[in-house]
Design an enzyme around this catalytic site. Sequence first.
Site, PDB file in Angstrom:
ATOM      1  N   PRO A 158       0.789  -1.235  -0.125  1.00 50.51           N
ATOM      2  CG  PRO A 158      -1.024  -1.525   1.641  1.00 50.51           C
ATOM      3  CD  PRO A 158       0.483  -2.133   1.096  1.00 50.51           C
ATOM      4  CE1 TYR A 159       5.406   5.483   3.100  1.00 50.87           C
ATOM      5  CE2 TYR A 159       6.983   4.522   1.607  1.00 50.87           C
ATOM      6  CZ  TYR A 159       6.477   5.407   2.695  1.00 50.87           C
ATOM      7  OH  TYR A 159       7.424   6.645   2.612  1.00 50.87           O
TER       8      TYR A 159
END
Length: 255
Positions: A158-159
């Site tokens: 996600p990052y």
Amino acid sequence: MSMELFDLTDKVAFVTGGNGGIGLGIAKGLAGLKASVVVAARNEEKTVSAVQSLRALGSDAVGIHLDVSDEESIKEAVAEAVECYGRLDILVNNAGTTVRSRPEDYAAEQWDLVQDINLRGAFLCCREAYPHMVKQGGGKIINIGSMTSIFGLDWGAPYAASKGGIVQLSKSLAIAWAKDNIQVNAILPGWIETDLTAPLQERFPDRHAQITSRIPDGRWGVPTDFEGIAAFLASGASDYVTGTAIPVDGGYSVY
């Protein structure tokens, strides 16, 4: 070359997550060039300390509460900054978070949290700053990406996705707002010693050593390494630079 290119006297900078780490390093760089700095962040205690350190550099700094995951909080914080100073010249989108896990183990809520803070929040701050920059004939937006804007990350999908999005957001806004004399660029930090990365050094010393061995400069970065690039991208020195993504990584991305 005249050093007046870097003079930020009478300019107002709004730095999200500016009360620590890279954000505070950037804020100090801007303060050193005589900008007034708005430290916009959630942790009030850290913000008070950050404002004190900026005032010690001669900046007319203030702290404003901001939760970048909350659209109303963003609107209120930008409005408060403009009410305080009458203008907004520089926006630094630094606030961010991560959740460390394997992709197959993420809950949807964890994915959404990271996107909301890192990418959606940055966009909303840009949107709210835009009319104020237009009003005074231009402005500078600096979005903080990551090495994961370039590389994948097995324990932080996600990052990495959010930081890849930061680069594309910066390019898109650079095109859209060039007519308004607003330059939009991204900084891509490499491996930097901050509260966010401290657990890696403490819990995974072998991984830390492996990363360090790949950095040509032979060390992890520190927040003060961002003062110079911030000064460039926030000042008149970068008036013909827009839509770029500049690594600040000790050479990690070219090795």
